[in-house]
Design a protein around this motif. Structure first.
Motif, PDB file in Angstrom:
ATOM      1  N   PHE A  37       0.834  -1.207   0.000  1.00 32.60           N
ATOM      2  CA  PHE A  37       0.000   0.000   0.000  1.00 32.60           C
ATOM      3  C   PHE A  37       0.867   1.255   0.000  1.00 32.60           C
ATOM      4  O   PHE A  37       0.648   2.177  -0.785  1.00 32.60           O
ATOM      5  CB  PHE A  37      -0.931   0.038   1.214  1.00 32.60           C
ATOM      6  N   PHE A  38       1.875   1.279   0.880  1.00 31.55           N
ATOM      7  CA  PHE A  38       2.717   2.468   0.974  1.00 31.55           C
ATOM      8  C   PHE A  38       3.557   2.676  -0.277  1.00 31.55           C
ATOM      9  O   PHE A  38       3.816   3.814  -0.665  1.00 31.55           O
ATOM     10  CB  PHE A  38       3.588   2.438   2.233  1.00 31.55           C
ATOM     11  N   LEU A  39       3.976   1.605  -0.944  1.00 30.33           N
ATOM     12  CA  LEU A  39       4.709   1.736  -2.198  1.00 30.33           C
ATOM     13  C   LEU A  39       3.839   2.433  -3.244  1.00 30.33           C
ATOM     14  O   LEU A  39       4.302   3.316  -3.971  1.00 30.33           O
ATOM     15  CB  LEU A  39       5.171   0.377  -2.720  1.00 30.33           C
ATOM     16  N   THR A  40       2.574   2.055  -3.293  1.00 35.00           N
ATOM     17  CA  THR A  40       1.665   2.686  -4.252  1.00 35.00           C
ATOM     18  C   THR A  40       1.458   4.155  -3.922  1.00 35.00           C
ATOM     19  O   THR A  40       1.532   5.023  -4.800  1.00 35.00           O
ATOM     20  CB  THR A  40       0.318   1.935  -4.278  1.00 35.00           C
ATOM     21  N   PHE A  41       1.217   4.465  -2.646  1.00 34.14           N
ATOM     22  CA  PHE A  41       1.035   5.865  -2.249  1.00 34.14           C
ATOM     23  C   PHE A  41       2.307   6.671  -2.519  1.00 34.14           C
ATOM     24  O   PHE A  41       2.243   7.804  -2.988  1.00 34.14           O
ATOM     25  CB  PHE A  41       0.655   5.970  -0.765  1.00 34.14           C
ATOM     26  N   GLN A  42       3.459   6.052  -2.256  1.00 33.14           N
ATOM     27  CA  GLN A  42       4.726   6.725  -2.506  1.00 33.14           C
ATOM     28  C   GLN A  42       4.907   7.000  -3.995  1.00 33.14           C
ATOM     29  O   GLN A  42       5.370   8.066  -4.378  1.00 33.14           O
ATOM     30  CB  GLN A  42       5.889   5.884  -1.978  1.00 33.14           C
ATOM     31  N   SER A  43       4.510   6.053  -4.831  1.00 30.25           N
ATOM     32  CA  SER A  43       4.638   6.235  -6.286  1.00 30.25           C
ATOM     33  C   SER A  43       3.837   7.437  -6.759  1.00 30.25           C
ATOM     34  O   SER A  43       4.325   8.250  -7.554  1.00 30.25           O
ATOM     35  CB  SER A  43       4.150   4.973  -7.010  1.00 30.25           C
ATOM     36  N   VAL A  44       2.625   7.558  -6.259  1.00 29.12           N
ATOM     37  CA  VAL A  44       1.763   8.677  -6.649  1.00 29.12           C
ATOM     38  C   VAL A  44       2.344   9.992  -6.128  1.00 29.12           C
ATOM     39  O   VAL A  44       2.435  10.983  -6.863  1.00 29.12           O
ATOM     40  CB  VAL A  44       0.323   8.466  -6.138  1.00 29.12           C
ATOM     41  N   ALA A  45       2.743  10.008  -4.865  1.00 27.96           N
ATOM     42  CA  ALA A  45       3.307  11.229  -4.279  1.00 27.96           C
ATOM     43  C   ALA A  45       4.570  11.653  -5.014  1.00 27.96           C
ATOM     44  O   ALA A  45       4.740  12.836  -5.344  1.00 27.96           O
ATOM     45  CB  ALA A  45       3.597  11.005  -2.792  1.00 27.96           C
TER      46      ALA A  45
END
Length: 141
Positions: free
Chosen positions: A12-20
Motif C-alpha cells: 500500500f505504501f509503495l503505491t502511495f509513494q509512487s503517486v506522491a
C-alpha cells in the motif's frame, strides 16, 4: 500472519509513494523527487533508530559493500517508478513492478543469490507469474 500484514502495508505504501513522488516530480524534477524521498526516508529511519536506542549501527562497517549499495539501487528504483507513472499511470506501473519483483525474487530464491537459502521453484509459481502477466495485459487494454 505478521509477515503478511507487513507485506500488505509495504504494498500500500509503495503505491502511495509512487503517486506522491510522481506528483512532486512535476514540480521539482524526477531526480530531485527521488533525492527528497531518499532524504526523508533516511531522516525517518535515523529517528526510529534513535527512539529505539538501537546501537547496532556501530556494526555498519562490517556490512559487505554489495549489500551496502542498496540505497543506490533505491535511487534507481525511485527514478524508474516516477518515470513509469508519468508514462503509463499508477495501475500499470505497479502491476509491471510487481511482476518484475516476482521474477527477480524467483531467480534469487532458485539460485540462492545474496546469501538467501536456495528454494525450489514450482510450476504453480511460474503459472502464477504468467497469470499476473496476463492480468497486466488485460489492464492495459
Amino acid at each position: 500472519m505478521k509477515g503478511v500484514l507487513f507485506a500488505l502495508a509495504g504494498g500500500f505504501f509503495l503505491t502511495f509513494q509512487s503517486v506522491a513522488n510522481a506528483t512532486i516530480s512535476n514540480q521539482i524534477g524526477t531526480w530531485q523527487a527521488a533525492a527528497m524521498t531518499q532524504l526523508t526516508g533516511f531522516v525517518l529511519a535515523i529517528m526510529i533508530v534513535l527512539i529505539l536506542r538501537d546501537r547496532t549501527y556501530k556494526d555498519l562497517g562490517q556490512v559487505p559493500k554489495l549489500y551496502a549499495s542498496g540505497g543506490a539501487l533505491a535511487a534507481i528504483v525511485l527514478f524508474s517508478n516516477i518515470t513509469a507513472v508519468h508514462l503509463m499511470g499508477v495501475t500499470l506501473t505497479i502491476g509491471i513492478f510487481l511482476i518484475a519483483q516476482l521474477v527477480a525474487a524467483i531467480i534469487i530464491d532458485r539460485f540462492g543469490w545474496f546469501d538467501m537459502l536456495k528454494k525450489n521453484i514450482s510450476t504453480t509459481q511460474i503459472i502464477g507469474v504468467g497469470l499476473m502477466i496476463a492480468g497486466v495485459i488485460v489492464l492495459k487494454i
